[in-house]
Design an enzyme around this catalytic site. Structure first.
Site, PDB file in Angstrom:
ATOM      1  N   SER A 136     -16.773 -26.108 -17.690  1.00 27.61           N
ATOM      2  CA  SER A 136     -17.195 -27.433 -17.222  1.00 27.61           C
ATOM      3  C   SER A 136     -18.516 -27.393 -16.463  1.00 27.61           C
ATOM      4  CB  SER A 136     -16.100 -28.040 -16.339  1.00 27.61           C
ATOM      5  OG  SER A 136     -14.953 -28.324 -17.143  1.00 27.61           O
ATOM      6  N   GLU A 188     -21.114 -25.962 -17.271  1.00 23.47           N
ATOM      7  CA  GLU A 188     -22.196 -26.079 -18.261  1.00 23.47           C
ATOM      8  C   GLU A 188     -22.263 -27.446 -18.932  1.00 23.47           C
ATOM      9  OE1 GLU A 188     -20.188 -23.205 -18.161  1.00 23.47           O
ATOM     10  OE2 GLU A 188     -21.792 -22.297 -16.988  1.00 23.47           O
ATOM     11  N   VAL A 230     -11.786 -29.650 -18.211  1.00 24.06           N
ATOM     12  CA  VAL A 230     -10.587 -29.593 -17.370  1.00 24.06           C
ATOM     13  C   VAL A 230     -10.790 -28.510 -16.330  1.00 24.06           C
ATOM     14  CG1 VAL A 230      -8.122 -29.075 -17.314  1.00 24.06           C
ATOM     15  CG2 VAL A 230      -9.076 -30.381 -19.232  1.00 24.06           C
ATOM     16  N   VAL A 231     -10.796 -28.892 -15.074  1.00 17.62           N
ATOM     17  CA  VAL A 231     -10.911 -27.935 -13.973  1.00 17.62           C
ATOM     18  C   VAL A 231      -9.617 -27.989 -13.176  1.00 17.62           C
ATOM     19  CG1 VAL A 231     -12.155 -27.237 -11.902  1.00 17.62           C
ATOM     20  CG2 VAL A 231     -13.405 -28.207 -13.852  1.00 17.62           C
ATOM     21  N   ILE A 232      -8.924 -26.867 -13.140  1.00 17.25           N
ATOM     22  CA  ILE A 232      -7.639 -26.789 -12.447  1.00 17.25           C
ATOM     23  C   ILE A 232      -7.811 -25.924 -11.215  1.00 17.25           C
ATOM     24  CG2 ILE A 232      -5.218 -26.059 -12.611  1.00 17.25           C
ATOM     25  CD1 ILE A 232      -5.489 -26.470 -15.670  1.00 17.25           C
ATOM     26  N   THR A 237      -9.318 -19.993  -5.009  1.00 16.68           N
ATOM     27  CA  THR A 237     -10.469 -20.101  -4.106  1.00 16.68           C
ATOM     28  C   THR A 237     -11.039 -21.513  -4.179  1.00 16.68           C
ATOM     29  OG1 THR A 237     -12.113 -19.472  -5.764  1.00 16.68           O
ATOM     30  CG2 THR A 237     -10.961 -17.682  -4.607  1.00 16.68           C
ATOM     31  N   HIS A 284     -13.668 -22.289  -5.787  1.00 15.21           N
ATOM     32  CA  HIS A 284     -14.542 -22.362  -6.968  1.00 15.21           C
ATOM     33  C   HIS A 284     -14.418 -23.701  -7.687  1.00 15.21           C
ATOM     34  CE1 HIS A 284     -16.030 -20.710 -10.986  1.00 15.21           C
ATOM     35  NE2 HIS A 284     -17.058 -20.725 -10.154  1.00 15.21           N
TER      36      HIS A 284
HETATM   37  N1  LIG Z   1     -12.097 -22.367 -13.592  1.00 15.10           N
HETATM   38  C1  LIG Z   1     -12.591 -23.237 -14.527  1.00 15.10           C
HETATM   39  C2  LIG Z   1     -13.852 -23.082 -15.079  1.00 15.10           C
HETATM   40  N2  LIG Z   1     -14.649 -22.033 -14.699  1.00 15.10           N
HETATM   41  C3  LIG Z   1     -15.845 -21.646 -15.414  1.00 15.10           C
HETATM   42  C4  LIG Z   1     -17.081 -22.476 -15.017  1.00 15.10           C
HETATM   43  O1  LIG Z   1     -16.981 -23.807 -15.536  1.00 15.10           O
HETATM   44  C5  LIG Z   1     -18.353 -21.845 -15.578  1.00 15.10           C
HETATM   45  O2  LIG Z   1     -18.250 -21.783 -16.993  1.00 15.10           O
HETATM   46  C6  LIG Z   1     -18.594 -20.455 -15.017  1.00 15.10           C
HETATM   47  O3  LIG Z   1     -18.587 -20.543 -13.607  1.00 15.10           O
HETATM   48  C7  LIG Z   1     -19.926 -19.868 -15.490  1.00 15.10           C
HETATM   49  O4  LIG Z   1     -20.987 -20.714 -15.146  1.00 15.10           O
HETATM   50  N3  LIG Z   1     -14.323 -23.960 -15.985  1.00 15.10           N
HETATM   51  C8  LIG Z   1     -13.550 -25.022 -16.401  1.00 15.10           C
HETATM   52  O5  LIG Z   1     -13.984 -25.823 -17.242  1.00 15.10           O
HETATM   53  N4  LIG Z   1     -12.298 -25.174 -15.875  1.00 15.10           N
HETATM   54  C9  LIG Z   1     -11.785 -24.332 -14.945  1.00 15.10           C
HETATM   55  O6  LIG Z   1     -10.617 -24.523 -14.496  1.00 15.10           O
HETATM   56  C1  LIG Z   2     -11.694 -23.018 -10.827  1.00 11.77           C
HETATM   57  C2  LIG Z   2     -10.996 -21.976 -11.609  1.00 11.77           C
HETATM   58  O1  LIG Z   2      -9.833 -22.132 -11.997  1.00 11.77           O
HETATM   59  C3  LIG Z   2     -11.660 -20.649 -11.806  1.00 11.77           C
HETATM   60  O2  LIG Z   2     -13.028 -20.831 -12.095  1.00 11.77           O
HETATM   61  C4  LIG Z   2     -11.584 -19.762 -10.582  1.00 11.77           C
HETATM   62  O3  LIG Z   2     -10.310 -19.756 -10.046  1.00 11.77           O
HETATM   63  P1  LIG Z   2     -10.036 -18.877  -8.709  1.00 11.77           P
HETATM   64  O4  LIG Z   2     -10.449 -19.771  -7.547  1.00 11.77           O
HETATM   65  O5  LIG Z   2      -8.555 -18.599  -8.727  1.00 11.77           O
HETATM   66  O6  LIG Z   2     -10.869 -17.634  -8.802  1.00 11.77           O
END
Ligand SMILES: Nc1c(NC[C@H](O)[C@H](O)[C@H](O)CO)[nH]c(=O)[nH]c1=O
Ligand SMILES: CC(=O)[C@@H](O)COP(=O)(O)O
Length: 158
Positions: free
Chosen positions: A65, A67, A89-91, A95, A97
């Site tokens: 997401s 990107e 979808v960001v779950i 942390t 992040h």
């Molecule tokens: N944790 C999730 C991510 N993490 C990856 C980031 O979006 C990104 O691709 C990476 O940090 C490299 O720049 N992405 C999602 O779409 N959903 C998540 O739950």
């Molecule tokens: C947001 C996410 O699910 C993934 O990028 C990082 O998860 P975490 O905080 O458990 O390292």
């Protein structure tokens, strides 16, 4: 209004414009692919349902997401692209992040829309749990992809 009180797939199409000549970009995050594929299908089918030409819908995948913003800009910069729909979808993880991703994408997509003066839709599911994400990808709260496609059509009629 919380999603629990407003189904993402409920909408009034009575004021929709003719979108048969409109060109749509779909930018879909590959993270959580089994869910983002459902969002993408919901958006695609909604655009077709309301008259979009399948030859005018351009689907692109980005790694995650975060990107989505650059992927949206790659498409929005072209004059012939009428609207861009971003789906991800960001779950929540262990942390912070997820917070950084969601805030960056929300601001980034807003900036792209304002820069290129066209609808760039924030179709990001941002949940605490996997269950909540499925609830918004064809589950009890509807499909965020449908909502995003409807928002794109409505903004083209602004
Ligand atoms: N944790 C999730 C991510 N993490 C990856 C980031 O979006 C990104 O691709 C990476 O940090 C490299 O720049 N992405 C999602 O779409 N959903 C998540 O739950
Ligand atoms: C947001 C996410 O699910 C993934 O990028 C990082 O998860 P975490 O905080 O458990 O390292």
């Amino acid at each position: 209004m919380a999603t629990a009180l407003q189904n993402l797939s409920d909408y009034d199409a009575s004021s929709f414009i003719d979108i048969s000549e409109k060109r749509f970009g779909l930018v879909v995050a590959d993270w959580n692919r089994e869910i983002t594929d459902v969002l993408s299908a919901g958006a695609y089918e909604t655009l077709l349902k309301h008259g979009a030409n399948p030859d005018n819908i351009f689907r692109n995948t980005v790694p995650g997401s975060f990107e989505l913003t650059l992927g949206a800009q790659f498409l929005a910069q072209h004059d012939e692209m009428d609207a861009v729909i971003c789906l991800g979808v960001v779950i929540q993880g262990e942390t912070k992040h997820d917070d950084y991703i969601c805030h960056a994408v929300a601001q980034g997509i807003t900036n792209v829309a304002l820069k290129f003066n066209k609808p760039v839709i924030f179709g990001l599911v941002t949940t605490n749990t996997l269950e909540q994400a499925w609830d918004r990808a064809g589950g009890k709260h509807g499909n965020k992809g449908v909502e995003a496609a409807v928002a794109a059509i409505q903004m083209l009629g602004f």
